[in-house]
Design an enzyme around this catalytic site. Structure first.
Site, mmCIF file in Angstrom:
data_model
loop_
_atom_site.group_PDB
_atom_site.id
_atom_site.type_symbol
_atom_site.label_atom_id
_atom_site.label_comp_id
_atom_site.label_asym_id
_atom_site.label_seq_id
_atom_site.Cartn_x
_atom_site.Cartn_y
_atom_site.Cartn_z
ATOM 1 N N GLU A 86 25.913 -4.493 -9.586
ATOM 2 C CA GLU A 86 27.223 -4.871 -8.960
ATOM 3 C C GLU A 86 26.725 -5.217 -7.432
ATOM 4 O O GLU A 86 26.120 -4.490 -6.938
ATOM 5 C CB GLU A 86 28.375 -3.771 -9.065
ATOM 6 C CG GLU A 86 28.532 -3.761 -10.587
ATOM 7 C CD GLU A 86 29.809 -2.589 -10.607
ATOM 8 O OE1 GLU A 86 30.395 -2.719 -11.722
ATOM 9 O OE2 GLU A 86 30.539 -2.245 -9.685
ATOM 10 N N CYS A 131 27.690 -7.175 0.648
ATOM 11 C CA CYS A 131 26.987 -5.992 0.269
ATOM 12 C C CYS A 131 26.133 -5.787 -0.794
ATOM 13 O O CYS A 131 26.414 -6.070 -2.012
ATOM 14 C CB CYS A 131 28.284 -4.981 -0.266
ATOM 15 S SG CYS A 131 27.707 -3.098 -0.077
ATOM 16 N N CYS A 163 21.384 5.412 -9.136
ATOM 17 C CA CYS A 163 20.962 5.927 -7.763
ATOM 18 C C CYS A 163 20.623 7.403 -8.156
ATOM 19 O O CYS A 163 21.223 8.051 -8.805
ATOM 20 C CB CYS A 163 21.941 6.275 -6.827
ATOM 21 S SG CYS A 163 21.500 6.675 -5.162
ATOM 22 N N CYS A 188 25.128 11.918 -5.294
ATOM 23 C CA CYS A 188 26.197 12.320 -4.343
ATOM 24 C C CYS A 188 27.537 12.327 -5.142
ATOM 25 O O CYS A 188 27.855 11.480 -6.027
ATOM 26 C CB CYS A 188 26.567 11.181 -3.318
ATOM 27 S SG CYS A 188 25.156 11.272 -2.340
ATOM 28 N N CYS A 225 30.357 9.641 -5.179
ATOM 29 C CA CYS A 225 29.912 8.255 -5.467
ATOM 30 C C CYS A 225 29.642 7.822 -6.930
ATOM 31 O O CYS A 225 29.066 8.710 -7.758
ATOM 32 C CB CYS A 225 28.452 8.055 -4.755
ATOM 33 S SG CYS A 225 27.831 6.342 -4.839
ATOM 34 N N CYS A 244 33.406 1.551 -0.943
ATOM 35 C CA CYS A 244 32.333 2.211 -0.815
ATOM 36 C C CYS A 244 32.506 3.410 -1.761
ATOM 37 O O CYS A 244 33.478 4.072 -1.912
ATOM 38 C CB CYS A 244 32.257 3.192 0.715
ATOM 39 S SG CYS A 244 31.080 4.413 1.078
#
Length: 376
Positions: A107, A132, A139, A143, A146, A370
């Site tokens: 994305e 962005c 990832c 985290c 996220c 975010c």
């Protein structure tokens, strides 16, 4: 894993995308197509410019000879990925899902950065757009706050796959008006940029080329969760962009629980890497702090962050957590901080001599803010 439809055959998948090539690399590719026949050097510049101007297939490059167009169509593609679903937010945000050649989905987001600005009286409000970009599919940092981190790591993106995000976002922007342009780039999408730094360098070199989009390096921000060796590498070898560092907590024990991928990148070494970066680059660093209600907004968190920043030239950007329903921390659902919680935390930092800003929330309506990428 989602795959391309059967109409895309294996021969097409092996074609090299021109989107990830510099002008000299395009020239080399053209020479390889026609051994013994020298193609004029200006053709590579024409192709590079045509890609910038929106050509997504070689037939649209009417400035090229038909024979060359035929050869290009047989041997190459402009973009290896292609747009899938599109999401349009009321605040002007556009989120694209891109299908990569191997069927992996990523994305990327276009933010209307002017939507949150308060112009002065009688001032004309000019559109201001930020791309962005993602550097990885998934990832590895994990985290807890996220959505991308909850997906795990799939793979690094190629330079072409990073550039193509910008190209497709720019295509969407041009549908609004040919006068609009993307003025800023934030490398804050899916993935940890410092773990794919070479590909990012190549992609930004293409986007910053004066013969193409001519994006200013001063208008680009690369965000990291705090990969120390990557920051050191960036200080020595570039890219010479702005730097942002995500620190959910400057209390090491809590940081490791919130950002498990940082266990091998402890805070003292991170501080040292940032100090060296500033000595080399002479630039202010942004410290991004995701605020989680009841978890990292107390006085001890503020004091620890003040201590961490004491020897650095930084601005702390407070980012109240953008909700993702399924995310939790140690058995408890994450929650957004209350406005008063954010206000008190900000005041504590300012009393400690820290310059504080707060992120204007854009993209939440399409899960493009975010920490929300990967929800589609």
């Amino acid at each position: 894993m989602q795959k391309f439809p059967n109409s895309l055959n294996i021969t097409e998948i092996k074609k090299v995308p021109f989107s990830g090539m510099t002008i000299p690399e395009i020239a080399d590719e053209l020479d390889a197509f026609s051994p013994g026949e020298k193609i004029p050097a200006y053709r590579s510049k024409q192709i590079f410019l045509q890609i910038k101007n929106g050509a997504r297939n070689f037939e649209e490059m009417t400035c090229l000879p038909k024979k060359l167009i035929k050869t290009l169509e047989e041997r190459s593609v402009i973009c290896g990925s292609r747009p899938g679903k599109k999401y349009f937010g009321r605040d002007g945000t556009i989120k694209l899902v891109l299908e990569l050649q191997d069927g992996v989905l990523i994305e990327t987001v276009l933010l209307d950065s002017s939507s949150g600005n308060k112009p002065k009286p009688d001032a004309v409000k000019k559109p201001h757009y930020t791309a962005c970009l993602s550097t990885q599919a998934g990832c590895p940092m994990g985290c807890v706050f996220c959505k991308t981190g909850s997906m795990g790591f799939i793979r690094n993106l190629e330079p072409s796959e990073i550039v193509e995000q910008y190209l497709f976002l720019n295509d969407e922007l041009k549908k609004k008006s040919k006068e609009y342009r993307i003025s800023n780039v934030v490398v804050m999408g899916m993935g940890e940029p410092m773990l794919n730094l070479n590909a990012l360098r190549k992609a930004l070199k293409i986007l910053c080329d004066p013969a193409g989009f001519s994006v200013s390096k001063r208008k680009i921000t690369v965000s990291t969760a705090g990969v120390n060796n990557g920051i050191t590498d960036m200080a020595k070898n570039g890219p010479e962009t702005e730097l942002a560092v995500s620190i959910a907590s400057a209390r090491e024990e809590l940081r490791k629980r919130l950002m498990p991928g940082t266990i091998t990148y402890p805070l003292p070494q991170l501080n040292e890497a940032l100090s060296r970066y500033q000595e080399k680059q002479k630039r202010r660093i942004t410290i991004e702090t995701i605020l989680l209600g009841g978890i990292n907004t107390g006085p001890e968190d503020a004091r620890a962050l003040i201590d961490f920043c004491r020897n650095l030239d930084v601005t702390v950007n407070l980012i109240p957590w953008n909700p993702v329903k399924e995310l939790s921390f140690e058995g408890e659902k994450l929650r957004q901080p209350a406005p008063e919680e954010v206000k008190k935390f900000s005041a504590m930092l300012e009393e400690g001599g820290i310059t504080v800003t707060q992120r204007y929330r854009r993209g939440r309506g399409v899960s493009g803010a975010c920490g929300q990428l990967g929800t589609q």
